[in-house]
Design a protein around this motif. Structure first.
Motif, PDB file in Angstrom:
ATOM      1  N   LEU A 185       0.814  -1.217   0.000  1.00  0.00           N
ATOM      2  CA  LEU A 185       0.000   0.000   0.000  1.00  0.00           C
ATOM      3  C   LEU A 185       0.844   1.263   0.000  1.00  0.00           C
ATOM      4  CD1 LEU A 185      -2.734  -1.093   2.573  1.00  0.00           C
ATOM      5  CD2 LEU A 185      -2.784  -1.279   0.087  1.00  0.00           C
ATOM      6  N   GLY A 186       2.130   1.147   0.311  1.00  0.00           N
ATOM      7  CA  GLY A 186       2.984   2.326   0.308  1.00  0.00           C
ATOM      8  C   GLY A 186       3.158   2.925  -1.071  1.00  0.00           C
ATOM      9  N   ARG A 187       2.931   2.150  -2.120  1.00  0.00           N
ATOM     10  CA  ARG A 187       3.077   2.678  -3.474  1.00  0.00           C
ATOM     11  C   ARG A 187       1.872   3.514  -3.887  1.00  0.00           C
ATOM     12  NH1 ARG A 187       4.848  -2.888  -4.608  1.00  0.00           N
ATOM     13  NH2 ARG A 187       7.111  -2.924  -4.297  1.00  0.00           N
ATOM     14  N   PHE A 188       0.785   3.462  -3.137  1.00  0.00           N
ATOM     15  CA  PHE A 188      -0.369   4.321  -3.382  1.00  0.00           C
ATOM     16  C   PHE A 188      -0.361   5.554  -2.478  1.00  0.00           C
ATOM     17  CE2 PHE A 188      -1.712   0.134  -4.732  1.00  0.00           C
ATOM     18  CZ  PHE A 188      -2.435   0.366  -5.883  1.00  0.00           C
ATOM     19  N   THR A 189       0.618   5.652  -1.594  1.00  0.00           N
ATOM     20  CA  THR A 189       0.568   6.641  -0.512  1.00  0.00           C
ATOM     21  C   THR A 189       1.733   7.610  -0.626  1.00  0.00           C
ATOM     22  OG1 THR A 189      -0.354   4.885   0.873  1.00  0.00           O
ATOM     23  CG2 THR A 189       0.330   6.897   1.972  1.00  0.00           C
ATOM     24  N   VAL A 190       1.436   8.864  -0.380  1.00  0.00           N
ATOM     25  CA  VAL A 190       2.431   9.933  -0.402  1.00  0.00           C
ATOM     26  C   VAL A 190       2.420  10.611   0.959  1.00  0.00           C
ATOM     27  CG1 VAL A 190       3.100  12.148  -1.418  1.00  0.00           C
ATOM     28  CG2 VAL A 190       2.262  10.303  -2.873  1.00  0.00           C
ATOM     29  N   LEU A 191       3.595  10.802   1.525  1.00  0.00           N
ATOM     30  CA  LEU A 191       3.727  11.533   2.782  1.00  0.00           C
ATOM     31  C   LEU A 191       3.905  13.011   2.480  1.00  0.00           C
ATOM     32  CD1 LEU A 191       4.145  11.722   5.866  1.00  0.00           C
ATOM     33  CD2 LEU A 191       6.572  11.239   5.458  1.00  0.00           C
ATOM     34  N   MET A 238       1.733  -2.409 -13.818  1.00  0.00           N
ATOM     35  CA  MET A 238       1.036  -2.949 -12.647  1.00  0.00           C
ATOM     36  C   MET A 238      -0.335  -2.314 -12.485  1.00  0.00           C
ATOM     37  SD  MET A 238       4.234  -3.049  -9.950  1.00  0.00           S
ATOM     38  CE  MET A 238       3.204  -3.626  -8.612  1.00  0.00           C
ATOM     39  N   ASP A 239      -0.426  -1.004 -12.705  1.00  0.00           N
ATOM     40  CA  ASP A 239      -1.729  -0.335 -12.627  1.00  0.00           C
ATOM     41  C   ASP A 239      -2.693  -0.870 -13.679  1.00  0.00           C
ATOM     42  OD1 ASP A 239      -0.979   1.226 -10.511  1.00  0.00           O
ATOM     43  OD2 ASP A 239      -0.353   2.932 -11.737  1.00  0.00           O
ATOM     44  N   GLU A 240      -2.180  -1.120 -14.865  1.00  0.00           N
ATOM     45  CA  GLU A 240      -3.043  -1.629 -15.936  1.00  0.00           C
ATOM     46  C   GLU A 240      -3.555  -3.026 -15.623  1.00  0.00           C
ATOM     47  OE1 GLU A 240      -2.853  -2.325 -20.799  1.00  0.00           O
ATOM     48  OE2 GLU A 240      -1.114  -1.555 -19.699  1.00  0.00           O
ATOM     49  N   GLN A 241      -2.687  -3.865 -15.072  1.00  0.00           N
ATOM     50  CA  GLN A 241      -3.121  -5.215 -14.710  1.00  0.00           C
ATOM     51  C   GLN A 241      -4.158  -5.184 -13.595  1.00  0.00           C
ATOM     52  OE1 GLN A 241       0.399  -7.424 -13.719  1.00  0.00           O
ATOM     53  NE2 GLN A 241       1.261  -7.306 -15.807  1.00  0.00           N
ATOM     54  N   ASP A 242      -3.959  -4.347 -12.587  1.00  0.00           N
ATOM     55  CA  ASP A 242      -4.925  -4.266 -11.488  1.00  0.00           C
ATOM     56  C   ASP A 242      -6.243  -3.658 -11.940  1.00  0.00           C
ATOM     57  OD1 ASP A 242      -3.140  -5.407  -9.762  1.00  0.00           O
ATOM     58  OD2 ASP A 242      -2.381  -3.513  -8.976  1.00  0.00           O
ATOM     59  N   GLU A 243      -6.178  -2.774 -12.919  1.00  0.00           N
ATOM     60  CA  GLU A 243      -7.416  -2.181 -13.420  1.00  0.00           C
ATOM     61  C   GLU A 243      -8.253  -3.210 -14.167  1.00  0.00           C
ATOM     62  OE1 GLU A 243      -8.850   1.714 -16.025  1.00  0.00           O
ATOM     63  OE2 GLU A 243      -6.714   1.182 -15.864  1.00  0.00           O
ATOM     64  N   HIS A 244      -7.591  -4.087 -14.908  1.00  0.00           N
ATOM     65  CA  HIS A 244      -8.329  -5.143 -15.617  1.00  0.00           C
ATOM     66  C   HIS A 244      -8.860  -6.196 -14.658  1.00  0.00           C
ATOM     67  CE1 HIS A 244      -7.503  -3.428 -19.444  1.00  0.00           C
ATOM     68  NE2 HIS A 244      -6.193  -3.706 -19.450  1.00  0.00           N
ATOM     69  N   SER A 245      -8.118  -6.484 -13.584  1.00  0.00           N
ATOM     70  CA  SER A 245      -8.556  -7.497 -12.621  1.00  0.00           C
ATOM     71  C   SER A 245      -9.441  -6.932 -11.526  1.00  0.00           C
ATOM     72  CB  SER A 245      -7.335  -8.163 -11.982  1.00  0.00           C
ATOM     73  OG  SER A 245      -6.536  -7.207 -11.297  1.00  0.00           O
ATOM     74  N   GLU A 246      -9.707  -5.631 -11.568  1.00  0.00           N
ATOM     75  CA  GLU A 246     -10.599  -4.961 -10.603  1.00  0.00           C
ATOM     76  C   GLU A 246     -10.104  -5.115  -9.165  1.00  0.00           C
ATOM     77  OE1 GLU A 246     -14.511  -6.387 -11.226  1.00  0.00           O
ATOM     78  OE2 GLU A 246     -14.718  -5.464 -13.230  1.00  0.00           O
ATOM     79  N   LYS A 247      -8.792  -5.032  -8.986  1.00  0.00           N
ATOM     80  CA  LYS A 247      -8.237  -5.089  -7.631  1.00  0.00           C
ATOM     81  C   LYS A 247      -8.085  -3.711  -7.004  1.00  0.00           C
ATOM     82  CE  LYS A 247      -5.624  -9.400  -8.060  1.00  0.00           C
ATOM     83  NZ  LYS A 247      -4.278 -10.032  -7.957  1.00  0.00           N
ATOM     84  N   PHE A 248      -8.272  -2.668  -7.799  1.00  0.00           N
ATOM     85  CA  PHE A 248      -8.123  -1.325  -7.256  1.00  0.00           C
ATOM     86  C   PHE A 248      -9.113  -1.063  -6.126  1.00  0.00           C
ATOM     87  CE2 PHE A 248      -5.904   0.644 -11.119  1.00  0.00           C
ATOM     88  CZ  PHE A 248      -4.689   0.617 -10.464  1.00  0.00           C
ATOM     89  N   GLU A 249     -10.324  -1.567  -6.274  1.00  0.00           N
ATOM     90  CA  GLU A 249     -11.329  -1.350  -5.236  1.00  0.00           C
ATOM     91  C   GLU A 249     -10.893  -1.981  -3.915  1.00  0.00           C
ATOM     92  OE1 GLU A 249     -15.061  -2.734  -6.586  1.00  0.00           O
ATOM     93  OE2 GLU A 249     -15.207  -1.302  -8.268  1.00  0.00           O
ATOM     94  N   GLU A 250     -10.281  -3.149  -4.006  1.00  0.00           N
ATOM     95  CA  GLU A 250      -9.802  -3.797  -2.785  1.00  0.00           C
ATOM     96  C   GLU A 250      -8.699  -2.980  -2.129  1.00  0.00           C
ATOM     97  OE1 GLU A 250      -7.437  -7.903  -1.522  1.00  0.00           O
ATOM     98  OE2 GLU A 250      -8.360  -7.706  -3.520  1.00  0.00           O
ATOM     99  N   TYR A 251      -7.751  -2.475  -2.934  1.00  0.00           N
ATOM    100  CA  TYR A 251      -6.672  -1.660  -2.386  1.00  0.00           C
ATOM    101  C   TYR A 251      -7.201  -0.356  -1.813  1.00  0.00           C
ATOM    102  CZ  TYR A 251      -3.741  -4.873  -5.068  1.00  0.00           C
ATOM    103  OH  TYR A 251      -3.136  -5.990  -5.562  1.00  0.00           O
ATOM    104  N   HIS A 252      -8.155   0.275  -2.500  1.00  0.00           N
ATOM    105  CA  HIS A 252      -8.723   1.530  -2.006  1.00  0.00           C
ATOM    106  C   HIS A 252      -9.458   1.317  -0.688  1.00  0.00           C
ATOM    107  CE1 HIS A 252      -8.800   3.092  -6.439  1.00  0.00           C
ATOM    108  NE2 HIS A 252      -7.576   3.005  -5.940  1.00  0.00           N
ATOM    109  N   GLU A 253     -10.136   0.184  -0.580  1.00  0.00           N
ATOM    110  CA  GLU A 253     -10.842  -0.105   0.666  1.00  0.00           C
ATOM    111  C   GLU A 253      -9.860  -0.312   1.821  1.00  0.00           C
ATOM    112  OE1 GLU A 253     -14.073  -3.352   2.429  1.00  0.00           O
ATOM    113  OE2 GLU A 253     -13.448  -3.412   0.322  1.00  0.00           O
ATOM    114  N   GLN A 254      -8.744  -0.975   1.533  1.00  0.00           N
ATOM    115  CA  GLN A 254      -7.739  -1.171   2.578  1.00  0.00           C
ATOM    116  C   GLN A 254      -7.118   0.155   3.003  1.00  0.00           C
ATOM    117  OE1 GLN A 254      -4.861  -4.020   1.244  1.00  0.00           O
ATOM    118  NE2 GLN A 254      -6.376  -5.640   0.897  1.00  0.00           N
ATOM    119  N   LEU A 255      -6.873   1.040   2.048  1.00  0.00           N
ATOM    120  CA  LEU A 255      -6.289   2.334   2.377  1.00  0.00           C
ATOM    121  C   LEU A 255      -7.214   3.170   3.249  1.00  0.00           C
ATOM    122  CD1 LEU A 255      -4.699   3.265  -1.060  1.00  0.00           C
ATOM    123  CD2 LEU A 255      -3.458   2.833   1.056  1.00  0.00           C
ATOM    124  N   GLN A 256      -8.515   3.094   2.986  1.00  0.00           N
ATOM    125  CA  GLN A 256      -9.469   3.916   3.731  1.00  0.00           C
ATOM    126  C   GLN A 256      -9.977   3.236   4.993  1.00  0.00           C
ATOM    127  OE1 GLN A 256     -12.104   6.503   0.997  1.00  0.00           O
ATOM    128  NE2 GLN A 256     -11.726   4.690  -0.256  1.00  0.00           N
TER     129      GLN A 256
END
Length: 744
Positions: free
Chosen positions: A184-190, A659-677
């Motif tokens: 999740l650190g790759r989606f996060t900016v300090l 990696m973003d393109e693969q996750d977008e096709h596999s619909e994993k972004f929603e799972e990662y977004h839910e974990q972040l929030q």
């Protein structure tokens, strides 16, 4: 020092290593020590199975050596992460290059050194170790080309192996990045140095990123001041007490009669406390804006958007809206997130000054150690003259074993102090603190163990021959080869014995038994799990590699001791990674650039030392051939920095976008977004050893909430109670009664 002094030191250290290793093979079989030698998770697994018999538990066995030897790099990577694999590669690389150097130098250079001049050789046990060094070769010797040839072969082999390792580890890092998309650190900016908007820092972050990153901004989590954590914990305890122990009216008691309205018994009802009393208890949850610090973790929808935001200058004032990639949730060093950005340079400067002062102060024990090594050179003291004239086993013990043992004991205090200095610098990740401490310890060891010992030892060795200050540089240059004798005993003590102590884990074992005997296993003194001490072990391995390079040609007898150390280290560290240490965070192989630079420095230092020795031996041909080799080595280092180092400093846009393109096709972004929030980055989580109370309170709140819902499931008041709890829980997370990052 003669052969007898070296054999005395070797015998003592071999005996200590044998005893400690045998004790380890027995203690690791005891069920009561599983938490020390197998970690928390592995201890639970082992305790469920069938262990060895009572007789087998009391007999030493080499089973751990066989298992460590059979461990593959894939197994090591799966358990210890990429950092463990890189560390193992450093040990293997050192074994390979020193094996090449040992074959060349022992069979080619050592005979030249031993017969370098016409002299009557004594018996081998009375022979001085200096006759095996390059110092025994006469001036203008026609055999100096042998040393120059060995220097070229070792340099070319080291550069070739180093290039192969760079290429392999770079591929491993890229594979590590693509193989761990859930980081999740790759989606996060300090974001630090956030300006005040008049209401709160949280509002400033929301307004800024919704305006300039409207399509990629997801949400954010504000960081609270470290001093308010105790208050938040206290508030959480009060909320827990409100939910767990509501006040019940004296006239209301349990009844077995069913209610005619909802059909439940009186036991199913739990009454809410008085509204006025509850409001008084929750007054502290109303305003959290005063607890915020000008730092936040900003979450983005894609990895590429997060990396673009992290590497972009956000404001015309570089001291505001400072962005960088955030570490992983388990790697965050929360205490340093609130350090004002404008004070970081002051902290780094203070840490640098403190490190230099500590380095200079350490010259005192180094001088004492070298005084013991060259005790026979200080004959102008009467007690030294009497001791040197007797020349018994006590003299060999004082000059052979005691100096290296004292230096090893002194160095034990260095890594913890450097960890404190690194924490003062303000790193935002625990791995960055450990990496910074590793660099400091490496610099410290190179200066105080290598240079300071050479300088002080050379001065003491020729104390009666120095007539003026102009003679000091010449005498120091002559003393460099002879100081390799001291390094042999240092490798025995700091190398072999330290590995045996690493196996034994004496401090962890002592704390474990004190907890078990005095505190009944409540882990008051000991920790449930340990992470690998890179700040201690990596500098030691790189220092021994430097000693191997610099002494391979000048004193080839040192190489067998080093090869035994690296072979033993290969087994010990693999065993520790697989059984003892738990990997909580991973840098992704960022320790390799440190190792690469240390190897290049060792190579060039070896070449510079031999250039000086060739000059002292008045060998113009060997000196002229050494200068181009130094230049080529430096150019090779520059090429590697351009070819491989950028992959360790920055992330590859192409890899991240794929990696973003693969996750977008596999619909994993929603799972990662839910974990972040869903509070993936929870500031109120802590390590078991530091703030275990916070973890207990979190568990109590969660368990209280679960029991709260289960006991009121059938009650008409359940909805009102659940809404009251959710309101207080949201206030604990966000001062505006909204989730972090959402606009009010």
């Amino acid at each position: 020092m003669n052969i007898s002094g070296l054999l005395t030191s070797a015998g003592i250290n071999i005996g200590v290593c044998t005893v400690l290793t045998s004790l380890y093979s027995v203690l690791r079989k005891q069920p009561s020590n599983l938490k020390v030698y197998f970690g928390q998770r592995l201890a639970q697994v082992q305790s469920k199975g069938h262990g060895p018999s009572f007789f087998e538990r009391l007999v030493p066995s080499p089973s751990w050596i066989i298992k460590a030897w059979q461990t593959s790099e894939e197994d090591l990577f799966a358990v210890g992460g990429l950092d463990a694999a890189v560390f193992s590669r450093v040990v293997i690389f050192s074994m390979r290059i020193l094996s090449v150097a040992a074959v060349i130098c022992i069979f080619l250079v050592l005979p030249v050194n031993y017969f370098g001049q016409s002299m009557h050789h004594k018996k081998i046990q009375l022979e001085s170790l200096e006759v095996f060094t390059i110092g025994n070769v006469i001036e203008r010797s026609r055999w100096m080309w042998v040393h120059c040839l060995a220097l070229y072969v070792i340099t070319f082999c080291a550069c070739a192996l180093l290039y192969i390792e760079n290429k392999s580890i770079t591929k491993m890092r890229l594979a590590y990045i693509t193989g761990s998309p859930q980081n999740l650190g790759r989606f996060t900016v300090l974001v630090r140095a956030i300006p005040w908007s008049g209401k709160s820092y949280s509002d400033s972050v929301t307004q800024f990123f919704t305006k300039y990153y409207p399509s990629s901004y997801l949400s954010h989590q504000i960081v609270y001041l470290p001093g308010t954590v105790r208050k938040l914990v206290h508030d959480a305890e009060k909320m827990y007490n409100i939910l767990k122990a509501p006040r019940i009216s004296k006239h209301c008691g349990p009844s077995i009669a069913r209610c005619g309205l909802c059909g439940v018994t009186g036991k199913s009802f739990r009454f809410l406390p008085d509204r006025s009393a509850a409001s008084e208890e929750k007054q502290d949850f109303d305003d959290f804006s005063k607890m915020e610090c000008p730092a936040a973790l900003v979450f983005f929808r894609t990895r590429y958007a997060a990396h673009v935001a992290a590497q972009t200058l956000q404001s015309t004032n570089p001291m505001l809206w400072v962005t960088e990639m955030a570490p992983e949730p388990a790697d965050v060093f929360w205490a340093n997130l609130c350090v004002p950005y404008r004070l970081l340079w002051v902290r780094r400067l203070g840490s640098l000054i403190a490190s230099i002062a500590f380095l200079i102060f350490f010259l005192v024990p180094v001088s004492v150690v070298q005084g013991l090594v060259h005790l026979d050179k200080l004959k102008h003291f009467s007690f030294v003259r009497k001791l040197s004239e007797q020349r018994n086993w006590i003299f060999d013990l004082v000059t052979g074993y005691l100096p290296s043992a004292m230096l090893t004991l002194f160095i034990f205090c260095v890594p913890p102090i450097m960890m404190v200095f690194s924490a003062i610098e303000g790193p935002v990740a625990r791995s960055c603190r450990k990496k910074s401490a590793s660099i400091k310890v490496l610099y410290f060891l190179i200066w105080n163990v290598f240079f300071a010992n050479i300088l002080s030892g050379s001065v003491l060795q020729r104390f009666d021959r120095i007539s003026s200050l102009k003679d000091i540089p010449l005498q120091l240059a002559k003393g460099i080869p002879s100081m390799a004798v001291f390094f042999m005993t240092y490798i025995l003590t700091s190398g072999w014995t330290s590995l045996a102590l690493e196996l034994m884990q004496p401090i962890s074992l002592l704390l474990h038994w004190l907890d078990k005997c005095l505190f009944r296993g409540k882990h008051v003194l000991s920790c449930e799990s340990q992470t690998f001490p890179y700040q201690t072990e990596l500098p030691r391995v790189l220092l021994f590699g430097l000693l191997g390079f610099t002494s391979s040609i000048t004193a080839p007898l040192l190489l067998p001791f080093l090869l035994v150390y690296f072979f033993f280290a290969h087994l010990v560290y693999r065993n520790q990674f697989m059984n003892v240490y738990v990997t909580k965070y991973d840098t992704g192989g960022l320790y390799w650039p440190i190792a690469h630079t240390a190897v290049i420095v060792s190579l060039m230092l070896m070449q510079v030392i031999l250039l000086g020795v060739f000059g002292l031996k008045k060998s113009a041909v060997a000196s002229s051939f050494t200068i181009p080799l130094i230049i080529c080595t430096f150019l090779f280092h520059l090429y590697c920095r351009q070819r491989f180092l950028p992959v360790f400093k920055r992330n590859v846009a192409r890899v991240i976008m794929d990696m973003d393109e693969q996750d977008e096709h596999s619909e994993k972004f929603e799972e990662y977004h839910e974990q972040l929030q869903s509070a993936a980055y929870c500031q109120f989580k802590s390590d078991n050893c530091e703030n275990g109370t916070l973890e207990v309170i979190n568990e109590r709140l969660r368990s209280s909430y679960c029991s709260f819902k289960s006991t009121t499931l059938e009650s008409p008041l359940a909805l009102q109670q659940e809404q009251s709890y959710n309101s207080g829980h949201d206030r604990l997370q966000d001062p505006e009664d909204t989730k972090p990052g959402n606009a009010p």
